[in-house]
Design a protein around this motif. Sequence first.
Motif, mmCIF file in Angstrom:
data_model
loop_
_atom_site.group_PDB
_atom_site.id
_atom_site.type_symbol
_atom_site.label_atom_id
_atom_site.label_comp_id
_atom_site.label_asym_id
_atom_site.label_seq_id
_atom_site.Cartn_x
_atom_site.Cartn_y
_atom_site.Cartn_z
ATOM 1 N N ALA A 143 0.849 -1.200 0.000
ATOM 2 C CA ALA A 143 0.000 0.000 0.000
ATOM 3 C C ALA A 143 0.879 1.243 0.000
ATOM 4 O O ALA A 143 0.709 2.156 0.808
ATOM 5 N N ALA B 255 1.229 3.721 -2.066
ATOM 6 C CA ALA B 255 0.668 5.005 -2.532
ATOM 7 C C ALA B 255 1.643 5.717 -3.467
ATOM 8 O O ALA B 255 2.084 5.135 -4.458
ATOM 9 N N TRP C 118 7.331 -1.873 -5.144
ATOM 10 C CA TRP C 118 6.201 -0.980 -4.844
ATOM 11 C C TRP C 118 4.906 -1.724 -5.113
ATOM 12 O O TRP C 118 4.745 -2.370 -6.148
ATOM 13 N N ASP D 275 0.474 -1.180 -4.674
ATOM 14 C CA ASP D 275 -0.715 -0.443 -4.258
ATOM 15 C C ASP D 275 -1.883 -0.895 -5.121
ATOM 16 O O ASP D 275 -1.686 -1.381 -6.247
#
Length: 269
Positions: free
Chosen positions: A63, A65, A82, A84
């Motif tokens: 998560a 972002a 990463w 999200d």
Amino acid sequence: MRQPTFQDNWLPSWKSSYPYDLLEIYGVSDTLGYAYAYNNRRKHTLELIQKVASPDAKILDVAAAQGNFTLLLAELGYEVTWNDLREDLIDYVKLKWESGLVHYVPGNIFDLNYDGQFDVVLITEVIEHVAHPDDFLKSIAKMLKPNGHIVLSTPNGGYFKNNLPRFSDCADPSQYEAIQFQPNSDGHIFLLHLDEIERLVHQAGLVIEEIRLVTNPLTNGHIKLHHLLKILPKSWVENFEGFTCSMPLAWKQKLHTTTVALLTNPIQQ
């Protein structure tokens, strides 16, 4: 980390992320309490990661972002993934990328087969947004290598201004499934107390290496103390933060807004 230039044709998710970046990363701040609190949480989070992970470690940022932790960790030499739910944020993160190795994996992280893949999994300000924090932590634990680590940050449920329910007092957490995963503080469901974190960690088969309770009402600008932040030197704010962090645990649980924890998967190879 590069600072992008705001564009009117940006996607809504980019436009909503940009003001937070100004506060969190680029030092443009009319809300000093938010900036102090974020910088404090970032400092403790990075300290715990660097305490246990060598520079070439593989880190998953769940998560993530707009990728501020992702990019900072990549710049420090870590191999960072990463993740999200919002795939449209990937190109925004890439606008800010300056150096380091970053992989981009959008979507629900639990739909992917990442069992035993990571040295560190980072879950900052996430667990309070899920309806089943117990199942969430168990699932995250499976993604760790043997002796891997989770670095978790979450609002402290014991803070004296907290008025959200305890997870352990909820008979049917499934009632919150329809509102989970919402961003920002409006999406908080439970704020976990220290004893609840200890219980969830044990149930997930993890051990607590270190827990820090940080960020007092002055640092965070609560109860109208944000007016003082405009006139007090930064060193005074930091010294007072250090003073409250040195208090007995019973006081720290009431006076600090944030929990930062280092957890370990004790399974041996």
